[in-house]
Motif scaffolding. Structure first.
Motif, PDB file in Angstrom:
ATOM      1  N   ARG A  57       1.470  -7.024  -6.937  1.00  0.00           N
ATOM      2  CA  ARG A  57      -0.059  -6.698  -6.414  1.00  0.00           C
ATOM      3  C   ARG A  57      -0.881  -7.610  -6.991  1.00  0.00           C
ATOM      4  O   ARG A  57      -1.852  -8.000  -6.532  1.00  0.00           O
ATOM      5  N   ASN A 109       0.858  -1.277   0.135  1.00  0.00           N
ATOM      6  CA  ASN A 109       0.045   0.101   0.091  1.00  0.00           C
ATOM      7  C   ASN A 109       0.735   0.925  -0.012  1.00  0.00           C
ATOM      8  O   ASN A 109       0.316   2.382  -0.184  1.00  0.00           O
ATOM      9  N   GLU A 142      -7.706  -2.828  -1.802  1.00  0.00           N
ATOM     10  CA  GLU A 142      -7.065  -2.284  -0.603  1.00  0.00           C
ATOM     11  C   GLU A 142      -5.853  -3.105  -0.260  1.00  0.00           C
ATOM     12  O   GLU A 142      -4.803  -2.555   0.034  1.00  0.00           O
ATOM     13  N   GLY A 189      -5.613   0.458  -4.117  1.00  0.00           N
ATOM     14  CA  GLY A 189      -6.442   1.613  -3.844  1.00  0.00           C
ATOM     15  C   GLY A 189      -7.789   1.705  -4.123  1.00  0.00           C
ATOM     16  O   GLY A 189      -8.654   2.035  -3.246  1.00  0.00           O
ATOM     17  N   GLY A 225      -2.959  -3.193  -2.705  1.00  0.00           N
ATOM     18  CA  GLY A 225      -2.140  -2.083  -3.175  1.00  0.00           C
ATOM     19  C   GLY A 225      -2.692  -1.376  -4.093  1.00  0.00           C
ATOM     20  O   GLY A 225      -1.934  -0.362  -4.658  1.00  0.00           O
TER      21      GLY A 225
END
Length: 332
Positions: free
Chosen positions: A276, A237, A296, A301, A299
Motif C-alpha cells: 500500500r 481496499n 483511498e 481508508g 487502501g
C-alpha cells in the motif's frame, strides 16, 4: 500492479557515480551496482548516472571467479563525485589502505554521498564515517562490525540503512534493494520501478525488512502463494481476513501464516502495508491526486492513517514525499 503513465523526474545535481574496485573484488556486489547504475533508462534512453570505475590498485587486478580487470582510473576519480559506491570488501579482517581511507574522508567532507554494500561498511567504519550513525552489513558479520567499531550503532537485521550522506546495506540481494532505494531517492519511484522490472526483482523492500527468511526455497513442491499475492495487490481496499485467505489457498490458518512468512519474510499485515505504501508513493509522484484520494486508492481508508504510516515507515509526510520526488504541489 497498476501501471502508472511515465513522467520525467529531474536528475540529481551531481550525476557522477564512481564505483570502487579492488584486488579480489566481490563480483556479485560489483555487478549489481553496474547493472543498476550503469544502464540507460528504458523510457528515456539516457543513463541515470555518469558511471566510472576507480581502482584501489594500479594496472590489472584480480576479482572473484578468476576474472582480471582493467578499469577507468585510480582513486583520483573519487574527487568531485556525487556518489561513491563500495561494493563489498575483500575481507572484514583486512584493513583498507590508508590512501583509500584518506580519499573517502576527503570526499565525504566535500559533500559526496558514500554507499556501501555488504562488507563495504567495514571500509567506512575504518574511515570513521560511521561514527555516531546507524549502519548494517551482511548478517554473518554484523557482530564483527559492532566489535571493531563500537561508536557505530549496528542494525543487525536490516537490509539497508539510509543515514543521508552515508548508506549501508547487507550482503547478497540486499545490495539490489539498496541500489533501487538510491534510484528512488534520486529519480522517484517510477524510475526505480522500471529499473526493478529490468532487473526482474521486487521494486520496493524497505530497509527494516529482515535479512533472513527461514525457508526461501521449499524442500518439496507446495502450493504457491503467487496468485494470491497478485490478487491482494489488485484489491488494496479489501480488508484482509486471515481465515478467508487461508481457505482461498486451501490451508489451515497456522499453515498459511507459516507459508506466507516463508515466502515473503514477513506477516500478511506487514506485507500489505508495504504494498500500500508503494502504491501511495507512486500515486503521489505521478499525478495531482489529493491526499484523501491517494489514501483511498492505496487502501489506507483515511488520510490520517496514510500520514501515520508515512511517518512511521518512511519518516516523512505524503506532502513532503511528493515535493521531494516530483516537485509538484499537493491538491486538496
Amino acid at each position: 500492479m497498476q501501471k502508472i503513465e511515465a513522467t520525467r523526474v529531474s536528475a540529481p545535481q551531481n550525476r557522477r557515480l564512481v564505483l570502487l574496485a579492488y584486488e579480489c573484488l566481490c563480483t556479485f556486489e560489483f555487478g549489481t551496482a553496474v547493472e543498476a547504475f550503469g544502464r540507460a533508462d528504458e523510457l528515456t534512453g539516457e543513463p541515470l548516472y555518469e558511471l566510472s570505475v576507480a581502482s584501489v590498485e594500479e594496472g590489472t587486478f584480480g576479482a572473484q571467479g578468476g576474472v582480471r580487470l582493467v578499469v577507468d582510473g585510480g582513486l583520483e576519480l573519487l574527487e568531485g563525485a556525487g556518489t561513491i559506491v563500495i561494493p563489498g570488501w575483500r575481507s572484514v579482517h583486512e584493513p583498507a589502505p590508508a590512501r583509500l581511507i584518506e580519499a573517502l574522508q576527503k570526499a565525504h567532507n566535500s559533500g559526496t554521498r558514500i554507499v556501501s554494500i555488504c562488507a563495504g561498511s567495514f571500509v567506512l567504519g575504518a574511515a570513521g564515517l560511521l561514527d555516531g550513525k546507524r549502519a548494517t552489513a551482511h548478517w554473518n558479520s554484523t557482530e564483527i562490525l559492532a566489535q571493531k567499531f563500537p561508536k557505530v550503532q549496528v542494525e543487525h537485521g536490516m537490509i539497508y540503512v539510509d543515514e543521508g550522506s552515508i548508506i549501508t546495506s547487507a550482503g547478497g540481494a540486499a545490495g539490489v534493494d539498496l541500489c533501487l532505494h538510491l534510484i528512488r531517492r534520486d529519480y522517484g519511484i517510477e524510475v526505480a520501478n522500471r529499473t526493478a522490472r529490468r532487473m526482474v526483482t521486487p521494486p520496493m523492500r524497505e530497509g527494516n525488512q529482515a535479512q533472513l527468511i527461514q525457508q526461501p526455497v521449499p524442500l518439496r513442491q507446495t502450493k504457491t502463494l503467487a496468485p494470491l499475492l497478485d490478487d491482494l495487490r489488485s484489491h488494496l481496499n479489501t480488508p484482509m481476513v486471515i481465515e478467508q485467505l487461508a481457505v482461498q489457498v486451501g490451508m489451515s490458518r497456522r499453515t498459511f501464516l507459516r507459508r506466507f512468512h516463508d515466502a515473503t519474510g514477513t506477516t500478511p499485515g506487514e506485507w500489505m502495508l508495504t504494498v500500500r505504501l508503494e502504491k501511495a508513493c507512486a500515486l503521489l509522484e505521478s499525478g495531482k491526486m489529493s491526499v484523501d484520494r491517494v489514501a483511498e486508492q492505496a487502501g489506507f481508508g483515511s488520510p490520517e492513517t496514510l500520514r501515520h504510516h508515512f511517518r512511521q515507515r518512511l519518516n516523512t509526510t505524503p506532502t513532503r514525499w511528493r515535493k521531494e520526488f516530483s516537485g509538484r504541489d499537493l491538491v486538496g
